[in-house]
Design a protein around this motif. Structure first.
Motif: not given
Ligand SMILES: Cc1cc2nc3c(=O)[nH]c(=O)nc-3n(C[C@H](O)[C@H](O)[C@H](O)COP(=O)(O)O)c2cc1C
Length: 363
Positions: A207-212
């Motif tokens: 799982v790759i986290a994105a946003g900010g």
């Protein structure tokens, strides 16, 4: 930082540069990030306009020829992992996906809608990995169930893009400031949902986290919540290698926090952008598209659209803010200068190391 493994692909650093249209992430930025050991991503959005000269009468054909050209250039410049971002909302989604697979790009990232039929484009000998971009655990479940039952395939990784991202946002406007939809809230839910499928079918799905995500400290925070990697867009705009015009990058440098605003995009989703005279004119109701030149987005209702979005984003890419605007993440105002991709990634790694070092007790 740990290696990010997507199937047999191994990114030495778990940093993905998010695909940014129109023209913001092409072979220049993607190859620079890939050469640093991350994953560089070419945006397929609007290439029909950027490469109009290759086929002036056919937007889709020009876009596909342009995509081939960008993949070829990125491969020439980079030894590392190259991906392509193809939004589901694009009318030429299928053609762009087919081209990406035929050109053997390492990964396709696909969001702005649920890419429910993405595996149908794979051939027996395809090497391309498929990574959906989602906004919730529910979306992950729907995609995994559909892909498994229809194509006996599961995502090779999943990007969770939270509400602080730039560009189009997969949330309702009121959810953008609701803490229940914060990246840090949604990430453990997505990790848990994904782990059900990992256990059921014995496949690793990072799982790759994105946003900010803007600093090494931010990276450490989301990795501690279960992310195996991060996707950054905004941070890579203010680099020498970013493919946008200097004027586009300069709007980031000049922006103040209050200049970052939420807009209603003709695509039918909210978007985050930097305030400019064009957006003021739109708000005042002054912009009207006379014709739809490209029919580029499935969900764009031309009879009600205040402007042509692909033309506006293309104008911004060239630095024309009388007739366009810059998409940007919530942290865009934090940039103070343009630096190289190498320097950017070095800063991120140093920040991550600082945040990971054990606290030393005062003597
Ligand atoms: C200028 C700009 C253009 C973008 N264009 C796209 C796009 O074409 N397709 C897409 O899936 N995401 C797009 N995004 C989202 C990024 O790929 C990325 O996931 C997001 O910006 C991450 O948040 P951050 O900017 O806060 O790092 C865009 C973002 C920016 C800032």
């Amino acid at each position: 930082m740990k290696t990010l493994n997507i199937g047999d692909l191994k990114a030495r650093i778990p940093i993905i540069q998010g695909g940014m249209g129109v023209g913001i992430s092409l072979s220049g930025l993607a190859s620079a990030v890939a050469n640093e050991g991350g994953i560089g991503v070419i945006s397929a959005a609007g290439l029909g306009l950027l490469y109009k000269k290759l086929c002036p009468d056919n937007y889709t054909k020009a876009g596909n020829l342009g995509l081939k050209e960008e993949i070829r250039k990125a491969r020439e410049k980079a030894k590392g992992i190259i991906g392509v971002n193809v939004m589901v909302a694009l009318s030429d989604f299928a053609e762009l996906v087919k081209t990406s697979i035929a050109e053997k790009v390492d990964v396709i990232f696909s969001g702005a809608g649920l890419p429910l039929d993405l595996p149908s484009f794979l051939k027996k000998d395809s090497v391309t990995k498929l990574v959906p971009i989602v906004s919730s655990a529910r979306a992950v479940r729907i995609i995994c169930e559909k892909w498994k039952s229809h194509y006996d395939y599961l995502p090779d990784a999943v990007v969770l893009e939270g509400p602080k991202a730039g560009g189009h946002l997969g949330y309702k406007e009121n959810q953008l400031t609701d803490e229940h939809y914060a990246l840090e809230e949604l990430l453990p839910q997505v990790v848990q949902e994904v782990s059900r499928f990992e256990e059921m079918y014995g496949k690793k799905i990072p799982v790759i986290a994105a946003g900010g995500i803007y600093t090494g400290e931010d990276i450490k925070r989301v990795m501690d919540l279960g992310a195996s990697g991060v996707q950054l867009g905004t941070r890579f705009v203010t680099t020498n290698e970013c493919d946008a015009s200097e004027a586009f990058k300069e709007t980031y440098i000049q922006a103040k926090e209050q200049d970052i605003e939420i807009i209603k995009s003709p695509v039918g989703m909210p978007g985050r952008a930097i305030h400019c005279s064009f957006l003021e004119k739109v708000k005042a109701g002054l912009k009207q598209p006379k014709v739809c030149p490209f029919n580029c987005i499935k969900t764009c209702d031309i009879s009600r659209s205040p402007y042509c979005i692909v033309t506006a984003l293309y104008n911004a890419f060239k630095g024309n803010f009388e007739n366009g605007y810059a998409f940007a993440g919530s942290n865009a105002w934090r940039a103070t200068r343009i630096m190289s991709v190498h320097e950017t990634i070095t800063e991120l790694l140093e920040g991550w190391k600082r945040a990971s070092a054990p606290a030393v007790a005062p003597v």
